[in-house]
Motif scaffolding. Structure first.
Motif, PDB file in Angstrom:
ATOM      1  N   VAL A   1      -4.707  -5.834   5.193  1.00 18.68           N
ATOM      2  CA  VAL A   1      -4.634  -4.878   6.302  1.00 18.68           C
ATOM      3  C   VAL A   1      -5.905  -4.949   7.154  1.00 18.68           C
ATOM      4  O   VAL A   1      -5.840  -5.002   8.391  1.00 18.68           O
ATOM      5  CB  VAL A   1      -4.410  -3.453   5.756  1.00 18.68           C
ATOM      6  CG1 VAL A   1      -4.615  -2.419   6.845  1.00 18.68           C
ATOM      7  CG2 VAL A   1      -3.022  -3.334   5.161  1.00 18.68           C
ATOM      8  N   VAL A   2      -7.078  -4.976   6.501  1.00 21.59           N
ATOM      9  CA  VAL A   2      -8.340  -5.029   7.251  1.00 21.59           C
ATOM     10  C   VAL A   2      -8.418  -6.313   8.069  1.00 21.59           C
ATOM     11  O   VAL A   2      -8.855  -6.311   9.221  1.00 21.59           O
ATOM     12  CB  VAL A   2      -9.561  -4.912   6.299  1.00 21.59           C
ATOM     13  CG1 VAL A   2     -10.860  -5.029   7.082  1.00 21.59           C
ATOM     14  CG2 VAL A   2      -9.530  -3.596   5.552  1.00 21.59           C
ATOM     15  N   ALA A   3      -7.938  -7.424   7.489  1.00 24.17           N
ATOM     16  CA  ALA A   3      -7.999  -8.709   8.185  1.00 24.17           C
ATOM     17  C   ALA A   3      -7.208  -8.669   9.483  1.00 24.17           C
ATOM     18  O   ALA A   3      -7.642  -9.206  10.499  1.00 24.17           O
ATOM     19  CB  ALA A   3      -7.469  -9.815   7.276  1.00 24.17           C
TER      20      ALA A   3
ATOM     21  N   ARG B   1      -2.837  -4.131  -4.941  1.00 21.22           N
ATOM     22  CA  ARG B   1      -3.406  -3.137  -4.019  1.00 21.22           C
ATOM     23  C   ARG B   1      -4.675  -3.632  -3.364  1.00 21.22           C
ATOM     24  O   ARG B   1      -4.873  -3.469  -2.166  1.00 21.22           O
ATOM     25  CB  ARG B   1      -3.677  -1.836  -4.774  1.00 21.22           C
ATOM     26  CG  ARG B   1      -2.492  -0.917  -4.859  1.00 21.22           C
ATOM     27  CD  ARG B   1      -2.962   0.474  -5.246  1.00 21.22           C
ATOM     28  NE  ARG B   1      -3.807   0.410  -6.415  1.00 21.22           N
ATOM     29  CZ  ARG B   1      -3.374   0.524  -7.670  1.00 21.22           C
ATOM     30  NH1 ARG B   1      -2.103   0.715  -7.895  1.00 21.22           N
ATOM     31  NH2 ARG B   1      -4.218   0.459  -8.671  1.00 21.22           N
ATOM     32  N   ARG B   2      -5.548  -4.244  -4.177  1.00 20.08           N
ATOM     33  CA  ARG B   2      -6.806  -4.762  -3.627  1.00 20.08           C
ATOM     34  C   ARG B   2      -6.550  -5.774  -2.531  1.00 20.08           C
ATOM     35  O   ARG B   2      -7.108  -5.708  -1.449  1.00 20.08           O
ATOM     36  CB  ARG B   2      -7.585  -5.470  -4.737  1.00 20.08           C
ATOM     37  CG  ARG B   2      -8.447  -4.581  -5.545  1.00 20.08           C
ATOM     38  CD  ARG B   2      -9.464  -5.466  -6.248  1.00 20.08           C
ATOM     39  NE  ARG B   2      -9.913  -4.832  -7.470  1.00 20.08           N
ATOM     40  CZ  ARG B   2      -9.768  -5.358  -8.676  1.00 20.08           C
ATOM     41  NH1 ARG B   2      -9.168  -6.520  -8.845  1.00 20.08           N
ATOM     42  NH2 ARG B   2     -10.220  -4.716  -9.725  1.00 20.08           N
TER      43      ARG B   2
ATOM     44  N   LEU C   1       0.835  -1.213   0.000  1.00 22.16           N
ATOM     45  CA  LEU C   1       0.000   0.000   0.000  1.00 22.16           C
ATOM     46  C   LEU C   1       0.862   1.252   0.000  1.00 22.16           C
ATOM     47  O   LEU C   1       0.569   2.218  -0.717  1.00 22.16           O
ATOM     48  CB  LEU C   1      -0.931   0.005   1.216  1.00 22.16           C
ATOM     49  CG  LEU C   1      -2.121  -0.944   1.149  1.00 22.16           C
ATOM     50  CD1 LEU C   1      -2.995  -0.768   2.379  1.00 22.16           C
ATOM     51  CD2 LEU C   1      -2.944  -0.717  -0.108  1.00 22.16           C
TER      52      LEU C   1
ATOM     53  N   VAL D   1      -5.290  -4.275   0.685  1.00 22.34           N
ATOM     54  CA  VAL D   1      -6.341  -3.662   1.516  1.00 22.34           C
ATOM     55  C   VAL D   1      -6.996  -4.748   2.379  1.00 22.34           C
ATOM     56  O   VAL D   1      -7.170  -4.574   3.587  1.00 22.34           O
ATOM     57  CB  VAL D   1      -7.393  -2.951   0.637  1.00 22.34           C
ATOM     58  CG1 VAL D   1      -8.606  -2.548   1.467  1.00 22.34           C
ATOM     59  CG2 VAL D   1      -6.792  -1.734  -0.038  1.00 22.34           C
ATOM     60  N   VAL D   2      -7.317  -5.893   1.760  1.00 21.93           N
ATOM     61  CA  VAL D   2      -7.947  -6.981   2.518  1.00 21.93           C
ATOM     62  C   VAL D   2      -6.987  -7.498   3.585  1.00 21.93           C
ATOM     63  O   VAL D   2      -7.391  -7.774   4.719  1.00 21.93           O
ATOM     64  CB  VAL D   2      -8.394  -8.123   1.576  1.00 21.93           C
ATOM     65  CG1 VAL D   2      -9.065  -9.226   2.363  1.00 21.93           C
ATOM     66  CG2 VAL D   2      -9.344  -7.595   0.526  1.00 21.93           C
TER      67      VAL D   2
ATOM     68  N   ALA E   1      -6.461  -5.913  11.223  1.00 24.62           N
ATOM     69  CA  ALA E   1      -7.138  -4.995  12.138  1.00 24.62           C
ATOM     70  C   ALA E   1      -8.315  -5.705  12.817  1.00 24.62           C
ATOM     71  O   ALA E   1      -8.709  -5.354  13.928  1.00 24.62           O
ATOM     72  CB  ALA E   1      -7.628  -3.762  11.374  1.00 24.62           C
ATOM     73  N   GLU E   2      -8.842  -6.715  12.138  1.00 28.40           N
ATOM     74  CA  GLU E   2     -10.008  -7.433  12.643  1.00 28.40           C
ATOM     75  C   GLU E   2      -9.668  -8.326  13.843  1.00 28.40           C
ATOM     76  O   GLU E   2     -10.505  -8.518  14.723  1.00 28.40           O
ATOM     77  CB  GLU E   2     -10.546  -8.288  11.481  1.00 28.40           C
ATOM     78  CG  GLU E   2     -11.692  -9.174  11.817  1.00 28.40           C
ATOM     79  CD  GLU E   2     -11.830 -10.301  10.785  1.00 28.40           C
ATOM     80  OE1 GLU E   2     -11.170 -10.236   9.741  1.00 28.40           O
ATOM     81  OE2 GLU E   2     -12.606 -11.222  11.057  1.00 28.40           O
TER      82      GLU E   2
ATOM     83  N   GLY F   1     -11.235 -15.418   1.979  1.00 29.56           N
ATOM     84  CA  GLY F   1     -11.679 -14.247   1.215  1.00 29.56           C
ATOM     85  C   GLY F   1     -10.498 -13.511   0.595  1.00 29.56           C
ATOM     86  O   GLY F   1     -10.559 -13.057  -0.551  1.00 29.56           O
ATOM     87  N   TYR F   2      -9.414 -13.404   1.363  1.00 25.93           N
ATOM     88  CA  TYR F   2      -8.206 -12.746   0.852  1.00 25.93           C
ATOM     89  C   TYR F   2      -7.704 -13.451  -0.410  1.00 25.93           C
ATOM     90  O   TYR F   2      -7.380 -12.815  -1.413  1.00 25.93           O
ATOM     91  CB  TYR F   2      -7.133 -12.751   1.945  1.00 25.93           C
ATOM     92  CG  TYR F   2      -5.781 -12.258   1.478  1.00 25.93           C
ATOM     93  CD1 TYR F   2      -5.482 -10.900   1.483  1.00 25.93           C
ATOM     94  CD2 TYR F   2      -4.810 -13.140   1.027  1.00 25.93           C
ATOM     95  CE1 TYR F   2      -4.262 -10.444   1.054  1.00 25.93           C
ATOM     96  CE2 TYR F   2      -3.579 -12.695   0.584  1.00 25.93           C
ATOM     97  CZ  TYR F   2      -3.313 -11.348   0.607  1.00 25.93           C
ATOM     98  OH  TYR F   2      -2.094 -10.894   0.165  1.00 25.93           O
TER      99      TYR F   2
ATOM    100  N   THR G   1     -11.727 -15.293   6.754  1.00 23.28           N
ATOM    101  CA  THR G   1     -11.254 -14.008   6.222  1.00 23.28           C
ATOM    102  C   THR G   1     -10.137 -14.203   5.210  1.00 23.28           C
ATOM    103  O   THR G   1     -10.101 -13.557   4.167  1.00 23.28           O
ATOM    104  CB  THR G   1     -10.744 -13.125   7.376  1.00 23.28           C
ATOM    105  OG1 THR G   1     -11.783 -13.017   8.340  1.00 23.28           O
ATOM    106  CG2 THR G   1     -10.362 -11.741   6.893  1.00 23.28           C
TER     107      THR G   1
END
Lengths: 231, 251
Positions: free
Chosen positions: B159-161, B152-153, B75, B156-157, B163-164, B136-137, B133
């Motif tokens: 990083v969110v994963a 990039r897509r 990112l 993002v997943v 944070a989850e 999904g990644y 998750t």
């Protein structure tokens, strides 16, 4: 050349535009809310016990809202990719943080309206008798929960916008991530409606959880959304 | 234009050394885990499942941390670091496999020790959600688009994963704390582990970490070769067509 609008102004414009599109097309009102309502009816067939339905009501309401989130988030980006509106926004140099916050805010407003209808449906269909003091908790938790759901939904729907196969991918991405929201919102509404045998005051720690999730998803979304939607 | 020579295999001297070390450590783990280490007083031979379970969960989380670090890197660099992106993807694939090993071995152990396959414990539930998750990644990695866009897509997943993880763990713990007292898992942690058992676990962690490094290096190189093939196949087809024309005349 005029100076470009700030993040908040951009977000407000995007949110107003999305809500105006919804107001004219009435997709959430005429399609998603009826779907959610019939889901609430189907839960009654599945459980078939009024007492148990009453106890399960908060969880069923939020499950329905979560399913509806998938539809609404999909819709929020279908209106963008249909005629290349998102590309146009990016070409025009609109701040992606503003786009993210605006779209998430519009989605949150729609989900909040949907959640209100679902709580009302649960009160009527599942024969609930909520305590009078729970209204503030109910409204606060619903606002926090819908903001968290909307932020997460916007990140992933934006990421999958315009990609083939997104319809089946979005639920897989969104559902595990919103599980803390489902837990928090269910327990808070349980306390607010008095269905779980807990006092109204017991619901407030869950609002704290929901607020943290909402803020975290909004921050992560604002930081990453630009990367997610860029070609 | 000179085309870079395609390597004949994804192995190098370094990966061979790591691979041999991993085999030796695995043999050592098998010896210690199945023969030398004692059966547990309470759990009996079921404790031996731990020698696979604990290193697997360690490897899975290590893999997801590597994916997260690489995702942040991608990112920050706006997707222009294909090598880092490939390591993120390779690491996540291995993480998902070992997360599955963790869940299955944990459930088997739970059935023998607790009498049930599943407990709604914070760690178990977080692990299960994390598993989904990262599936999904991997699905996002499979989406079409330019390599940079895909990098990039998926970043993002990734990083969110990550944070989850704390949010899911916290929420499930809060949820369970209202329903039951300390779970079996928590009391188990207080049990003093026999020295030889601890050493066996340590051997397992080392062995699995070596496997992880070996798998990531090979998988990332396979991905690089796949990208090279994709890039080159069109050029080669055009070159072949151009070579055919003089031979076949002006037809």
């Amino acid at each position: 050349m005029s100076t470009p609008p700030g993040v908040v102004a951009t977000a407000r414009m995007i949110a107003a535009r999305d809500l105006r599109i919804e107001w004219r097309a009435r997709v959430v009102m005429n399609q998603v809310i009826p779907f959610a309502a019939v889901t609430m009816v189907l839960f009654a067939f599945a459980v078939d016990d009024t007492g148990a339905l009453g106890r399960l009501a908060p969880g069923l309401v939020w499950l329905t809202v979560m399913f509806s989130l998938l539809l609404c988030a999909q819709r929020a980006f279908a209106i963008e990719s249909a005629d290349g509106a998102l590309e146009a926004l990016r070409v025009a140099g609109v701040d992606p943080v503003g786009i993210f916050l605006g779209k998430a805010a519009a989605l949150a407003v729609q989900l909040l309206a949907l959640a209100a209808v679902m709580v009302l449906a649960a009160l009527i269909l599942y024969d609930l008798d909520p305590p009078a003091g729970g209204v503030v908790l109910l409204v606060t938790s619903a606002i926090c929960a819908t903001c968290a759901l909307a932020a997460t939904g916007t990140i992933y729907a934006g990421l999958a916008a315009g990609v083939s196969g997104r319809e089946t991918l979005l639920p897989l991405l969104v559902v595990p991530v919103v599980s803390p929201v489902l837990i928090g919102a269910t327990r808070a509404v349980e306390a607010a409606l008095g269905t779980g045998g807990t006092a109204v005051a017991d619901g407030w720690p869950w609002v704290g959880l929901l607020a943290v999730v909402a803020v975290a998803s909004a921050v992560v979304g604002a930081l990453t959304f630009g990367s997610a939607i860029r070609d | 234009m000179t085309t870079p020579t395609t390597p004949r295999s994804t192995g190098t001297r370094a990966t061979r050394v790591i691979g041999i070390a991993a085999i030796v450590m695995s043999a050592w783990l098998t010896l210690f885990g199945l023969v030398l280490s004692p059966a547990d007083v309470a759990q009996g031979d079921a404790v031996r499942i731990m020698y696979v379970h604990v290193p697997s969960v360690w490897l899975a989380y290590l893999a997801f941390i590597v994916t997260a670090i690489c995702s942040v890197w991608v990112l920050v660099a706006r997707g222009r670091v294909p090598g880092v992106d490939r390591v993120a993807g390779a690491s996540a694939e291995i993480g998902v496999v070992f997360m599955a090993v963790t869940l299955v071995s944990g459930m088997l152990w739970g059935r023998i020790t607790w009498g049930v396959y599943w407990q709604w414990d914070a760690r178990l539930t977080t692990t299960a959600l994390l598993f989904i998750t990262y599936i999904g990644y991997l699905a996002v990695r499979g989406l079409d688009g330019s390599p940079e866009q895909r990098a990039r897509r998926s970043a993002v997943v990734g990083v969110v994963a990550v944070a989850e993880i704390p949010l899911v763990h916290w929420s499930v713990r809060l949820w369970r704390s209202l329903h039951q007292e300390a779970t079996v898992l928590d009391t188990d942690l207080d049990v003093d582990i026999d020295g030889l058992m601890l050493f066996t676990l340590f051997v397992g962690v080392i062995a699995f970490t070596l496997w992880f490094v070996w798998f990531v290096l090979h998988r990332a190189r396979v991905m690089a070769l796949a990208a090279l093939v994709e890039e080159r196949s069109l050029d080669e087809a055009l070159a072949e067509r151009a070579a055919e024309v003089p031979a076949g005349g002006q037809n």
